[in-house]
Design an enzyme around this catalytic site. Structure first.
Site, mmCIF file in Angstrom:
data_model
loop_
_atom_site.group_PDB
_atom_site.id
_atom_site.type_symbol
_atom_site.label_atom_id
_atom_site.label_comp_id
_atom_site.label_asym_id
_atom_site.label_seq_id
_atom_site.Cartn_x
_atom_site.Cartn_y
_atom_site.Cartn_z
ATOM 1 N N ASP A 68 0.848 -1.193 0.000
ATOM 2 C CA ASP A 68 0.000 0.000 0.000
ATOM 3 C C ASP A 68 0.886 1.247 0.000
ATOM 4 O OD1 ASP A 68 0.960 -0.036 2.658
ATOM 5 O OD2 ASP A 68 -0.806 -1.177 3.276
ATOM 6 N N ASP A 70 1.554 5.179 1.448
ATOM 7 C CA ASP A 70 1.286 6.202 2.452
ATOM 8 C C ASP A 70 1.831 7.532 1.946
ATOM 9 O OD1 ASP A 70 0.300 4.215 4.129
ATOM 10 O OD2 ASP A 70 2.273 3.829 4.991
ATOM 11 N N ASP A 144 10.884 4.577 12.586
ATOM 12 C CA ASP A 144 11.734 3.596 13.263
ATOM 13 C C ASP A 144 13.099 3.386 12.598
ATOM 14 O OD1 ASP A 144 10.355 2.382 11.171
ATOM 15 O OD2 ASP A 144 9.430 0.814 12.386
HETATM 16 P P1 ATP Z 1 4.796 -3.042 5.893
HETATM 17 O O1 ATP Z 1 3.645 -2.175 5.465
HETATM 18 O O2 ATP Z 1 5.500 -3.758 4.841
HETATM 19 O O3 ATP Z 1 4.425 -3.881 7.044
HETATM 20 P P2 ATP Z 1 5.827 -0.534 6.773
HETATM 21 O O4 ATP Z 1 7.213 -0.092 7.140
HETATM 22 O O5 ATP Z 1 5.140 0.177 5.677
HETATM 23 O O6 ATP Z 1 5.919 -2.081 6.490
HETATM 24 P P3 ATP Z 1 3.648 0.319 8.397
HETATM 25 O O7 ATP Z 1 3.154 -0.253 9.667
HETATM 26 O O8 ATP Z 1 2.784 0.391 7.210
HETATM 27 O O9 ATP Z 1 4.971 -0.490 8.077
HETATM 28 O O10 ATP Z 1 4.195 1.758 8.770
HETATM 29 C C1 ATP Z 1 4.437 2.783 7.821
HETATM 30 C C2 ATP Z 1 5.613 3.633 8.274
HETATM 31 O O11 ATP Z 1 5.349 4.220 9.561
HETATM 32 C C3 ATP Z 1 6.919 2.859 8.467
HETATM 33 O O12 ATP Z 1 7.610 2.712 7.268
HETATM 34 C C4 ATP Z 1 7.646 3.704 9.464
HETATM 35 O O13 ATP Z 1 8.229 4.820 8.853
HETATM 36 C C5 ATP Z 1 6.530 4.215 10.369
HETATM 37 N N1 ATP Z 1 6.302 3.340 11.530
HETATM 38 C C6 ATP Z 1 5.471 2.296 11.612
HETATM 39 N N2 ATP Z 1 5.493 1.723 12.819
HETATM 40 C C7 ATP Z 1 6.381 2.432 13.545
HETATM 41 C C8 ATP Z 1 6.845 2.368 14.888
HETATM 42 N N3 ATP Z 1 6.419 1.423 15.709
HETATM 43 N N4 ATP Z 1 7.742 3.297 15.287
HETATM 44 C C9 ATP Z 1 8.182 4.251 14.449
HETATM 45 N N5 ATP Z 1 7.778 4.362 13.196
HETATM 46 C C10 ATP Z 1 6.897 3.476 12.717
HETATM 47 MG MG MG Z 2 3.016 -0.058 5.021
#
Ligand code: ATP
Ligand code: MG
Length: 442
Positions: A68, A70, A144
């Site tokens: 997806d 963002d 993160d």
């Molecule tokens: P995926 O969607 O593949 O699981 P993602 O990195 O996109 O991985 P998401 O949960 O969609 O994970 O989060 C989007 C973004 O928000 C991350 O890339 C990161 O920058 C931030 N993020 C998410 N969770 C955290 C956290 N626990 N602490 C700090 N930043 C976070």
């Molecule tokens: Mg994501």
């Protein structure tokens, strides 16, 4: 200004972002979804900053198709919403906007700061509230890992990199932004994210990012169960569940805090069954086929249920009530920590309770089982039990054939009714033979 100066002196301020022009990175505009581009375009047209950010940018740069998209912007949710026909403001702790364009939903969040003022923390340092809007730089710092803090500017095609995420991507390295221990204390789920992302993306966790994990693992106990459940689900459905679980064990993250993981990783008897279930799930996810979380959790906990069931039967409880009680027992232990949702546990129970019924292949009962609402899932579960050697392969092939056969063949396939013997067999007799298909004692 003064605040900024002090922060810089204290080393809290990064030297400024690197803006990498399109010719110097591998993110093609064409790999960004049209909807995400549209959202950035609309926001940009109103004079707002808007970037595609996070997992999508990271995944594209690694050659993976993102799940997806963002978007991060300096516009507030109430400024974003009216710009789109179908948009919803969601979230209580931190408000963001879901913009729906065709089948896609783009998550639009306002730049936010995590540490611009003393955040509310629990006694272990876990952040309880962090809903402050901030600058783009602050937004990058509260993320993160460095590779998750890359921003794609849809207008210029530049990638904005505050924390040398591009370099880390090149080296296939997962590195925490800021001091790892502090960041894990703020949000212990980041330890699970580190493991999941490393396993899923084939990255090495940087030494300093990895070092505190073993010691801080017990902090996961303070994370609310629904959040843990959500993260476990992401991990199990990542398409790399087997690798993730191996890595969790390696980092000492499986012990004590998630009863489910203790079970999965430390049960010798069910190991083959669980390994098969995980491999099958990974295969399905990678082939873009649907996976049922209920089926997966039912599989992960099956040998726990079996053990509890057998123990109760040994104590003289009747077969079906013993199974019911065993299911309750296992789910009760899990839900304390993991909060498996009710919708899932209902389906898990149906699948489990169906299993003894596969042993009954005479009279009208096989037809009744075919009509059961979750028959297909129950049968797939039986197939997994057969593949792991828990029940005879012949039982699974009989059911496979029975489903595909016409009425006449089905009638011919039935096993002879064992007359009164069947009734007697259903009652538990010490040393008595259980109907076939009933699990062999674990
Ligand atoms: P995926 O969607 O593949 O699981 P993602 O990195 O996109 O991985 P998401 O949960 O969609 O994970 O989060 C989007 C973004 O928000 C991350 O890339 C990161 O920058 C931030 N993020 C998410 N969770 C955290 C956290 N626990 N602490 C700090 N930043 C976070
Ligand atoms: Mg994501």
């Amino acid at each position: 200004m003064i605040k900024r100066f002090i922060r810089r002196v204290l080393g809290l301020e990064s030297p400024g972002p690197r803006r990498v022009p399109p010719a110097r990175h591998h993110l093609a505009r064409g790999s960004i979804s049209g909807s995400a581009l549209k959202v950035c375009d609309v926001l940009g047209g109103r004079g707002h900053a808007a970037y595609v950010v996070g997992g999508a940018v990271r995944d594209i740069l690694l050659g993976i198709k993102p799940k997806d998209f963002d978007v991060a912007t300096d516009a507030r949710p109430e400024q974003v919403k009216p710009l789109f026909r179908r948009a919803l403001v969601i979230g209580r702790r931190f408000r963001l906007v879901h913009v729906m364009l065709g089948p896609e939903t783009i998550e639009v969040s306002t730049f936010r700061a995590a540490d611009s003022q003393p955040a509310e923390k629990d006694e272990h340092g876990r952040v309880l509230r962090d809903n402050v809007f901030g600058s783009m730089e602050e937004d990058a710092r509260r993320r993160d890992f460095t590779i998750n803090a890359l921003y794609y500017d849809c207008r210029s095609g530049e990638v904005v990199d505050y924390h040398e995420g591009l370099e880390d991507l090149k080296k296939r390295r997962l590195r925490m932004i800021g001091d790892p221990e502090t960041r894990y204390r703020e949000d212990p789920v980041r330890m699970l994210r580190a493991v999941r992302l490393a396993a899923k993306l084939g990255l090495t966790i940087d030494g300093a990012t990895r070092a505190p994990i073993k010691r801080l693992a017990p902090l996961l106990e303070h994370v609310p169960p629904p959040r843990l459940f959500e993260e476990m689900l992401k991990l199990l459905l990542s398409g790399h569940a087997s690798a993730c679980l191996r890595q969790l064990r390696h980092e000492g993250l499986h012990k004590g805090m998630l009863p489910l993981l203790d079970v999965i990783l430390e049960q010798p008897l069910g190991e083959r069954f669980v390994t098969l279930a995980l491999a099958q799930t990974d295969e399905r996810v990678q082939a873009d086929r649907p996976v049922s979380p209920a089926f997966l959790f039912a599989a992960l906990l099956w040998h726990e249920v079996l053990a509890a069931w057998k123990a109760r039967e040994k104590r003289g409880e009747r077969r079906m009530p013993a199974l019911e009680a065993a299911m309750d027992e296992v789910l009760e232990v899990q839900s304390g920590k993991l909060a498996i949702t009710r919708r899932l546990t209902a389906t898990m129970r149906e699948v489990w309770a169906m299993q003894p019924r596969f042993g009954d292949r005479s009279g009208p009962r096989p037809w009744r089982l075919l009509e059961a609402p979750r028959f297909r899932m129950g049968y797939d579960f039986l197939a997994l039990r057969a593949a792991s050697g828990e029940v005879p392969a012949e039982l699974e092939s009989w059911w496979r054939a029975f489903q595909g056969a016409n009425e006449e063949t089905r009638r011919a396939m039935l096993l002879p009714e064992a007359g009164g013997a069947r009734r007697k067999r259903r009652r538990r007799r010490p040393g008595g033979k259980a109907p076939e298909g009933a699990p062999t004692p674990a």
